[in-house]
Design an enzyme around this catalytic site. Structure first.
Site, PDB file in Angstrom:
ATOM      1  N   LYS A  67       0.884  -1.181   0.000  1.00  0.00           N
ATOM      2  CA  LYS A  67       0.000   0.000   0.000  1.00  0.00           C
ATOM      3  C   LYS A  67       0.910   1.216   0.000  1.00  0.00           C
ATOM      4  CE  LYS A  67      -2.563   1.464   3.645  1.00  0.00           C
ATOM      5  NZ  LYS A  67      -3.749   1.605   4.525  1.00  0.00           N
ATOM      6  N   ARG A 111     -10.392  -2.453   6.737  1.00  0.00           N
ATOM      7  CA  ARG A 111      -9.443  -3.445   7.272  1.00  0.00           C
ATOM      8  C   ARG A 111      -9.079  -3.136   8.719  1.00  0.00           C
ATOM      9  NH1 ARG A 111      -4.829  -0.573   9.014  1.00  0.00           N
ATOM     10  NH2 ARG A 111      -3.095  -0.793   7.573  1.00  0.00           N
TER      11      ARG A 111
END
Ligand code: NAD
Length: 321
Positions: A67, A111
């Site tokens: 990410k 998440r």
């Protein structure tokens, strides 16, 4: 290579999908089958931005990537954009070819909420009925919504340093059909589960605010120097985390470790509880504490689900690279 734009994420991935993906990757981490790469985080000297990468490899989930993103503090006021910006990149672990690029903003909230929900699922008492919240910002709304699905909660109580923000979480509780009540910090002793999700650099939740048998999900401290909870409370709790190396350096446990009140060996991985190699909560009176620091593998796991769902539903965009 597939692109899944940010605008598609909300319609693709459910809280249950995020929960499953995060639970599985925590289990894989504890089994030594998935690992996070060292985090890169840089102040780039432009727009006061903090930019970085969180990557890893999850062998059983076949997810390799990172990410990329960070925090641009002037986005909202200057451009009407949200300040946190991120994108997930997945690569084929067999060939190294790029596989997907996925909008990471909503995904981060999903998440993160899934991580504390997993901890509640595995560590809170089965008879937990009162959910306490410390924090009422952007992440708090996602945290609360996911937590409410883990036990038969009949009341939400909340405290925030800035009480004018409490309607954010009151709305979520009431939409889920659970009454909300604002309390002072000692009032949190009524809670069976408490989530802390603030950007605080000093503790608010002290040992005397927490009753025996409570499960704490400490989710706000993800950087050196941040702190939400009294180190004495951390030291007095059975501490679990997503990744021990992060817990002791950037998580809530960093302070109790620094003061010598907690040892690294006292911290267990939540994945070990999921795998059944750690018994988890010892008894009804133990205070359990999940130090949720946020790892790149959570992003990769949920992003991989998103790509599968987007392909199945025909909303993934295919491009040549
Ligand atoms: P936000 O700005 O929307 O909300 C901030 C919250 O912190 C509000 O409730 C605010 O009242 C409270 N707060 C601010 N200053 C405080 C202080 N000095 N004392 C006590 N409370 C204070 O932020 P957000 O997007 O909801 O993020 C909250 C925290 O969660 C941040 O620290 C963020 O970095 C962290 N976070 C962690 C993860 C993870 O994986 N663990 C993931 C995303 C965000």
């Amino acid at each position: 290579m597939w692109i899944v734009p940010e605008r598609e994420i909300a319609g693709l991935v459910s809280r249950a999908d995020a929960f499953d993906a995060v639970e599985q990757v925590f289990a894989a981490m504890a089994a030594g089958e998935a690992y996070n790469f060292p985090v890169v985080r840089e102040a780039i000297g432009h727009e006061d931005a903090l930019y970085g990468f969180k990557g890893g490899f999850d062998r059983p989930g076949s997810a390799l990537g990172l990410k990329a993103g960070g925090y641009w503090p002037h986005n909202l006021e200057k451009r009407g954009l949200i300040n946190h910006q991120s994108t997930v990149f997945l690569f084929d672990p067999d060939t190294g070819k790029p596989e997907a690029m996925v909008g990471g903003n909503l995904l981060t909230a999903l998440r993160t909420a899934a991580a504390s929900a997993v901890s509640i699922n595995h560590l809170a008492r089965k008879d937990a009925r009162v959910l306490g919240m410390v924090g009422a910002g952007h992440q708090a709304t996602f945290q609360l919504r996911a937590a409410l699905e883990q036990r038969d909660f009949d009341r939400v109580i909340g405290w925030n340093r800035h009480p004018e923000m409490l309607p954010n979480i009151a709305k979520v509780a009431e939409e889920a059909g659970v009454p909300f009540e604002a309390v002072d910090l000692p009032g949190l002793r009524d809670a069976d589960v408490i989530i802390t999700i603030t950007s605080s650099f000093a503790p608010s939740l002290m040992a005397e605010h927490v009753a025996p048998g409570t499960h704490l999900a400490c989710m706000g401290t993800d950087t050196k120097g941040k702190q939400e909870v009294d180190p004495a409370l951390v030291a007095h709790s059975r501490v679990f985390t997503d990744e021990i190396a992060q817990s002791v350096s950037i998580g809530e446990a960093q302070h109790a470790i620094a003061s010598g009140d907690l040892a690294e060996a006292d911290i267990a991985e939540i994945g070990a509880v999921i795998n059944g190699t750690h018994p988890g909560r010892a008894d009804q009176d133990q205070i359990t504490l999940f130090d949720g620091t946020g790892v790149g593998l959570q992003d990769l796991a949920v992003a991989a689900r998103v790509v599968d769902l987007a392909k199945a539903q025909g909303v993934a965009i295919e491009v040549d690279v």
